[in-house]
Write a protein that holds these residues in place. Structure first.
Motif, PDB file in Angstrom:
ATOM      1  N   ILE A  50      -3.351   3.194 -34.722  1.00 46.58           N
ATOM      2  CA  ILE A  50      -4.710   3.681 -34.459  1.00 46.58           C
ATOM      3  C   ILE A  50      -4.842   5.092 -35.031  1.00 46.58           C
ATOM      4  CG2 ILE A  50      -6.341   4.324 -32.643  1.00 46.58           C
ATOM      5  CD1 ILE A  50      -4.968   2.176 -30.906  1.00 46.58           C
ATOM      6  N   GLN A  51      -5.949   5.351 -35.700  1.00 52.32           N
ATOM      7  CA  GLN A  51      -6.183   6.675 -36.269  1.00 52.32           C
ATOM      8  C   GLN A  51      -7.312   7.436 -35.572  1.00 52.32           C
ATOM      9  OE1 GLN A  51      -4.133   8.067 -38.514  1.00 52.32           O
ATOM     10  NE2 GLN A  51      -2.943   6.180 -38.308  1.00 52.32           N
ATOM     11  N   ASP A  52      -8.211   6.718 -34.921  1.00 51.26           N
ATOM     12  CA  ASP A  52      -9.351   7.351 -34.272  1.00 51.26           C
ATOM     13  C   ASP A  52      -8.869   8.229 -33.113  1.00 51.26           C
ATOM     14  OD1 ASP A  52     -12.449   7.327 -33.935  1.00 51.26           O
ATOM     15  OD2 ASP A  52     -11.621   7.020 -31.904  1.00 51.26           O
ATOM     16  N   LYS A  53      -9.168   9.523 -33.192  1.00 50.36           N
ATOM     17  CA  LYS A  53      -8.666  10.466 -32.186  1.00 50.36           C
ATOM     18  C   LYS A  53      -9.239  10.196 -30.799  1.00 50.36           C
ATOM     19  CE  LYS A  53      -7.562  14.009 -35.469  1.00 50.36           C
ATOM     20  NZ  LYS A  53      -7.942  15.240 -36.109  1.00 50.36           N
ATOM     21  N   GLN A  54     -10.491   9.777 -30.721  1.00 50.17           N
ATOM     22  CA  GLN A  54     -11.074   9.485 -29.417  1.00 50.17           C
ATOM     23  C   GLN A  54     -10.357   8.309 -28.765  1.00 50.17           C
ATOM     24  OE1 GLN A  54     -15.322   9.376 -29.258  1.00 50.17           O
ATOM     25  NE2 GLN A  54     -15.352   8.436 -27.234  1.00 50.17           N
ATOM     26  N   ASP A  55     -10.059   7.280 -29.542  1.00 53.62           N
ATOM     27  CA  ASP A  55      -9.317   6.139 -29.004  1.00 53.62           C
ATOM     28  C   ASP A  55      -7.922   6.572 -28.552  1.00 53.62           C
ATOM     29  OD1 ASP A  55     -11.433   4.428 -29.472  1.00 53.62           O
ATOM     30  OD2 ASP A  55     -10.595   3.618 -31.331  1.00 53.62           O
ATOM     31  N   LEU A  56      -7.271   7.395 -29.359  1.00 58.17           N
ATOM     32  CA  LEU A  56      -5.931   7.867 -29.007  1.00 58.17           C
ATOM     33  C   LEU A  56      -5.964   8.715 -27.735  1.00 58.17           C
ATOM     34  CD1 LEU A  56      -4.703   8.742 -32.585  1.00 58.17           C
ATOM     35  CD2 LEU A  56      -3.722   6.980 -31.096  1.00 58.17           C
ATOM     36  N   LEU A  57      -6.959   9.583 -27.623  1.00 59.68           N
ATOM     37  CA  LEU A  57      -7.083  10.409 -26.423  1.00 59.68           C
ATOM     38  C   LEU A  57      -7.367   9.552 -25.196  1.00 59.68           C
ATOM     39  CD1 LEU A  57      -9.068  13.409 -27.914  1.00 59.68           C
ATOM     40  CD2 LEU A  57      -6.793  13.533 -26.878  1.00 59.68           C
ATOM     41  N   ALA A  58      -8.227   8.539 -25.345  1.00 63.20           N
ATOM     42  CA  ALA A  58      -8.524   7.655 -24.213  1.00 63.20           C
ATOM     43  C   ALA A  58      -7.272   6.897 -23.788  1.00 63.20           C
ATOM     44  CB  ALA A  58      -9.642   6.683 -24.586  1.00 63.20           C
ATOM     45  N   MET A  59      -6.493   6.408 -24.740  1.00 56.90           N
ATOM     46  CA  MET A  59      -5.263   5.684 -24.413  1.00 56.90           C
ATOM     47  C   MET A  59      -4.261   6.608 -23.721  1.00 56.90           C
ATOM     48  SD  MET A  59      -4.857   3.337 -27.803  1.00 56.90           S
ATOM     49  CE  MET A  59      -3.364   2.503 -27.258  1.00 56.90           C
ATOM     50  N   ALA A  60      -4.155   7.840 -24.219  1.00 58.76           N
ATOM     51  CA  ALA A  60      -3.243   8.807 -23.606  1.00 58.76           C
ATOM     52  C   ALA A  60      -3.694   9.143 -22.189  1.00 58.76           C
ATOM     53  CB  ALA A  60      -3.153  10.073 -24.458  1.00 58.76           C
ATOM     54  N   ALA A  61      -5.004   9.303 -21.984  1.00 57.17           N
ATOM     55  CA  ALA A  61      -5.529   9.602 -20.646  1.00 57.17           C
ATOM     56  C   ALA A  61      -5.254   8.443 -19.694  1.00 57.17           C
ATOM     57  CB  ALA A  61      -7.028   9.892 -20.720  1.00 57.17           C
ATOM     58  N   LEU A  62      -5.514   7.232 -20.145  1.00 54.77           N
ATOM     59  CA  LEU A  62      -5.282   6.055 -19.303  1.00 54.77           C
ATOM     60  C   LEU A  62      -3.803   5.918 -18.940  1.00 54.77           C
ATOM     61  CD1 LEU A  62      -6.393   3.507 -17.972  1.00 54.77           C
ATOM     62  CD2 LEU A  62      -6.069   2.336 -20.151  1.00 54.77           C
ATOM     63  N   SER A  63      -2.947   6.090 -19.922  1.00 53.43           N
ATOM     64  CA  SER A  63      -1.510   5.992 -19.694  1.00 53.43           C
ATOM     65  C   SER A  63      -1.024   7.081 -18.732  1.00 53.43           C
ATOM     66  CB  SER A  63      -0.785   6.100 -21.038  1.00 53.43           C
ATOM     67  OG  SER A  63       0.592   6.134 -20.867  1.00 53.43           O
ATOM     68  N   THR A  64      -1.542   8.279 -18.903  1.00 54.46           N
ATOM     69  CA  THR A  64      -1.160   9.400 -18.049  1.00 54.46           C
ATOM     70  C   THR A  64      -1.610   9.165 -16.607  1.00 54.46           C
ATOM     71  OG1 THR A  64      -1.234  10.931 -19.911  1.00 54.46           O
ATOM     72  CG2 THR A  64      -1.380  11.897 -17.712  1.00 54.46           C
ATOM     73  N   MET A  65      -2.827   8.662 -16.429  1.00 53.56           N
ATOM     74  CA  MET A  65      -3.312   8.377 -15.088  1.00 53.56           C
ATOM     75  C   MET A  65      -2.508   7.258 -14.433  1.00 53.56           C
ATOM     76  SD  MET A  65      -5.419  10.630 -14.256  1.00 53.56           S
ATOM     77  CE  MET A  65      -5.696   9.894 -12.665  1.00 53.56           C
ATOM     78  N   ALA A  66      -2.151   6.242 -15.210  1.00 51.42           N
ATOM     79  CA  ALA A  66      -1.337   5.151 -14.663  1.00 51.42           C
ATOM     80  C   ALA A  66       0.018   5.687 -14.204  1.00 51.42           C
ATOM     81  CB  ALA A  66      -1.162   4.048 -15.705  1.00 51.42           C
ATOM     82  N   ASP A  67       0.608   6.570 -15.000  1.00 46.98           N
ATOM     83  CA  ASP A  67       1.882   7.188 -14.621  1.00 46.98           C
ATOM     84  C   ASP A  67       1.724   8.013 -13.349  1.00 46.98           C
ATOM     85  OD1 ASP A  67       3.026   6.069 -16.871  1.00 46.98           O
ATOM     86  OD2 ASP A  67       3.133   7.960 -17.995  1.00 46.98           O
ATOM     87  N   SER A  68       0.633   8.748 -13.266  1.00 43.64           N
ATOM     88  CA  SER A  68       0.376   9.586 -12.098  1.00 43.64           C
ATOM     89  C   SER A  68       0.222   8.739 -10.834  1.00 43.64           C
ATOM     90  CB  SER A  68      -0.892  10.411 -12.336  1.00 43.64           C
ATOM     91  OG  SER A  68      -1.209  11.176 -11.212  1.00 43.64           O
ATOM     92  N   LEU A  69      -0.493   7.632 -10.940  1.00 43.33           N
ATOM     93  CA  LEU A  69      -0.656   6.739  -9.793  1.00 43.33           C
ATOM     94  C   LEU A  69       0.673   6.127  -9.367  1.00 43.33           C
ATOM     95  CD1 LEU A  69      -3.977   4.956 -10.765  1.00 43.33           C
ATOM     96  CD2 LEU A  69      -3.638   6.606  -8.913  1.00 43.33           C
ATOM     97  N   LYS A  70       1.502   5.786 -10.341  1.00 46.08           N
ATOM     98  CA  LYS A  70       2.818   5.218 -10.038  1.00 46.08           C
ATOM     99  C   LYS A  70       3.669   6.231  -9.284  1.00 46.08           C
ATOM    100  CE  LYS A  70       6.927   3.271 -12.204  1.00 46.08           C
ATOM    101  NZ  LYS A  70       7.618   2.989 -13.462  1.00 46.08           N
ATOM    102  N   VAL A  71       3.688   7.463  -9.774  1.00 50.05           N
ATOM    103  CA  VAL A  71       4.474   8.518  -9.127  1.00 50.05           C
ATOM    104  C   VAL A  71       3.940   8.779  -7.717  1.00 50.05           C
ATOM    105  CG1 VAL A  71       4.992  10.996  -9.193  1.00 50.05           C
ATOM    106  CG2 VAL A  71       5.248   9.616 -11.256  1.00 50.05           C
TER     107      VAL A  71
END
Length: 96
Positions: A47-68
Motif C-alpha cells: 500500500i502506498q496511500d499514506k491515509q490508508d497506511l495511517l488508518a491501518m497503523a491506528a487500527l492496529s495500535t488500538m487493537a494492541d492497546s485493547l489487548k494489553v
C-alpha cells in the motif's frame, strides 16, 4: 520547567508539538514506532496511500492497546483474588 518545542515526523510529515521535557523521549519513541509500523504495512501489503497506511497503523495500535488493557484487567483480578486469600489467611493467624 518550561515546555520544549519539538517536531515529530510521521508519514513524511512534520508535526510541531510543545511538550514537557519528561514527555519528549516518550513522544519521539512513539513517532519512531508509528513510522516503523507504517513501513511494515507498506512493505507487507504494498500500500502506498499514506491515509490508508495511517488508518491501518491506528487500527492496529488500538487493537494492541485493547489487548494489553484486557490482559491487565485479568492480571489485576487475579492479583486481587490472591491478595484477598492472603488477607483471609493472615486474619486467621493468632499472634502471641
Amino acid at each position: 520547567m518550561s515546555d520544549l518545542s519539538i517536531k515529530i515526523r510521521v508519514a513524511d510529515r512534520d508535526y510541531p508539538m510543545r511538550v514537557s521535557p519528561q514527555e519528549e523521549e516518550r513522544l519521539r519513541m512513539a513517532g519512531k514506532l508509528l513510522n516503523d509500523r507504517i513501513k511494515d504495512f507498506r512493505e507487507q501489503y504494498g500500500i502506498q496511500d499514506k491515509q490508508d497506511l495511517l488508518a491501518m497503523a491506528a487500527l492496529s495500535t488500538m487493537a494492541d492497546s485493547l489487548k494489553v488493557s484486557k490482559e491487565k484487567d485479568g492480571t489485576d483480578a487475579a492479583l486481587t483474588e490472591r491478595l484477598s486469600r492472603l488477607d483471609k489467611l493472615l486474619a486467621t493467624l493468632v499472634l502471641s
